[in-house]
Write an enzyme that holds these catalytic residues in place. Structure first.
Site, PDB file in Angstrom:
ATOM      1  N   HIS A  79      30.624   8.423  -8.518  1.00 36.50           N
ATOM      2  CA  HIS A  79      30.437   7.040  -8.960  1.00 36.50           C
ATOM      3  C   HIS A  79      31.028   6.014  -8.000  1.00 36.50           C
ATOM      4  O   HIS A  79      30.623   4.855  -8.008  1.00 36.50           O
ATOM      5  CB  HIS A  79      31.090   6.829 -10.332  1.00 36.50           C
ATOM      6  CG  HIS A  79      30.483   7.642 -11.425  1.00 36.50           C
ATOM      7  ND1 HIS A  79      29.131   7.672 -11.676  1.00 36.50           N
ATOM      8  CD2 HIS A  79      31.051   8.449 -12.356  1.00 36.50           C
ATOM      9  CE1 HIS A  79      28.892   8.459 -12.710  1.00 36.50           C
ATOM     10  NE2 HIS A  79      30.034   8.950 -13.137  1.00 36.50           N
ATOM     11  N   HIS A 133      31.301   0.728 -16.644  1.00 35.47           N
ATOM     12  CA  HIS A 133      30.942   2.009 -16.026  1.00 35.47           C
ATOM     13  C   HIS A 133      31.650   2.119 -14.678  1.00 35.47           C
ATOM     14  O   HIS A 133      31.814   1.128 -13.959  1.00 35.47           O
ATOM     15  CB  HIS A 133      29.429   2.084 -15.842  1.00 35.47           C
ATOM     16  CG  HIS A 133      28.929   3.418 -15.380  1.00 35.47           C
ATOM     17  ND1 HIS A 133      29.000   3.824 -14.063  1.00 35.47           N
ATOM     18  CD2 HIS A 133      28.360   4.446 -16.055  1.00 35.47           C
ATOM     19  CE1 HIS A 133      28.485   5.030 -13.946  1.00 35.47           C
ATOM     20  NE2 HIS A 133      28.096   5.434 -15.142  1.00 35.47           N
ATOM     21  N   GLU A 135      30.791   3.243 -11.776  1.00 35.44           N
ATOM     22  CA  GLU A 135      30.050   2.749 -10.608  1.00 35.44           C
ATOM     23  C   GLU A 135      30.059   1.230 -10.553  1.00 35.44           C
ATOM     24  O   GLU A 135      30.271   0.634  -9.495  1.00 35.44           O
ATOM     25  CB  GLU A 135      28.603   3.249 -10.629  1.00 35.44           C
ATOM     26  CG  GLU A 135      27.809   2.755  -9.422  1.00 35.44           C
ATOM     27  CD  GLU A 135      26.326   3.074  -9.488  1.00 35.44           C
ATOM     28  OE1 GLU A 135      25.526   2.282  -8.952  1.00 35.44           O
ATOM     29  OE2 GLU A 135      25.965   4.123 -10.071  1.00 35.44           O
ATOM     30  N   THR A 171      22.867   2.120  -9.640  1.00 32.22           N
ATOM     31  CA  THR A 171      21.881   3.067  -9.102  1.00 32.22           C
ATOM     32  C   THR A 171      21.170   3.890 -10.165  1.00 32.22           C
ATOM     33  O   THR A 171      20.094   4.429  -9.910  1.00 32.22           O
ATOM     34  CB  THR A 171      22.540   4.033  -8.101  1.00 32.22           C
ATOM     35  OG1 THR A 171      23.558   4.791  -8.773  1.00 32.22           O
ATOM     36  CG2 THR A 171      23.152   3.276  -6.931  1.00 32.22           C
ATOM     37  N   CYS A 202      18.507   4.657  -7.612  1.00 29.96           N
ATOM     38  CA  CYS A 202      18.301   5.996  -7.056  1.00 29.96           C
ATOM     39  C   CYS A 202      17.045   6.607  -7.667  1.00 29.96           C
ATOM     40  O   CYS A 202      16.950   6.758  -8.885  1.00 29.96           O
ATOM     41  CB  CYS A 202      19.516   6.881  -7.348  1.00 29.96           C
ATOM     42  SG  CYS A 202      19.306   8.598  -6.818  1.00 29.96           S
TER      43      CYS A 202
END
Length: 208
Positions: A79, A133, A135, A171, A202
């Site tokens: 992350h 989160h 990330e 992502t 991603c």
């Protein structure tokens, strides 16, 4: 007796851990052979895999515990982490084993460059993602926590549509959601204000 019906289960070839997660797991197994190893947060979102690695010797810690460590080896999961984590490691003589996903790392660098370029011109850097989160926390850190996090269209009221907006995405968010948010922002832009979209999702995750 009735006939027993056979049920066929198909597993999508894209299921399982993404390549960033696999890379991090492989790194853990490799580093555990060298001695004690901590991991900042669960290595992946999978209890069974976390428990397997902990039985091998991995010690999972949170950020408060991380701040208390000294002279230790700590793995950063896929992350990614904000700059402050690396600064803490340097102060406490912590060796960082960096398993940040290359896709996430590239996004961090892109957001950092954007922040430095527009730091003083009023441009709003917006991140479409899940607040809190890991990330997203890492991405926010690239802007000294000045970026605006948007979880959905109901939060667009946070934005000033009379000023330029640059939109990025966590992502692992959906492409559909990202472009929907982008279009809704575009429709509300005022005057000469510009919207710039960066599709940073991603594909391995979004195609599941």
């Amino acid at each position: 007796m009735g006939h027993r019906k056979e049920i066929q289960v198909e597993i999508d070839r894209r299921s399982g851990f993404c390549f960033g997660g696999v890379k991090a797991i492989n790194k853990v197994e490799e580093e555990l052979e060298k001695g004690p190893l901590y991991c900042l947060g669960d290595i992946v979102h999978n209890t069974i895999e976390v428990e397997r690695l902990e039985k091998m010797g991995l010690i999972t810690i949170d950020h408060e515990q991380f701040k208390q460590l000294e002279n230790a080896r700590v793995l950063l999961r896929a992350h990614g982490e904000p700059p402050g984590t690396y600064e803490t490691a340097k102060r406490n003589d912590i060796e960082i084993i960096d398993a940040t996903c290359p896709v996430v790392l590239g996004l961090q660098q892109k957001i950092k460059r954007t922040f430095l370029k527009h730091e003083n011109d009023g441009t709003q850097i917006v991140i479409y993602g899940m607040r809190g989160h890991a990330e997203v926390n890492g991405l926010l850190g690239q802007t000294n926590d000045t970026a605006i996090v948007i979880e959905g269209k109901e939060e667009l009221e946070k934005l000033d549509f009379s000023r330029d907006i640059i939109l990025f995405s966590q992502t692992t968010k959906s492409l559909e959601g990202f472009f929907e948010i982008g279009e809704m922002i575009r429709e509300q832009m005022q005057g000469d204000a510009q919207l710039e979209l960066h599709d940073t999702i991603c594909r391995q995750v979004s195609n599941r």
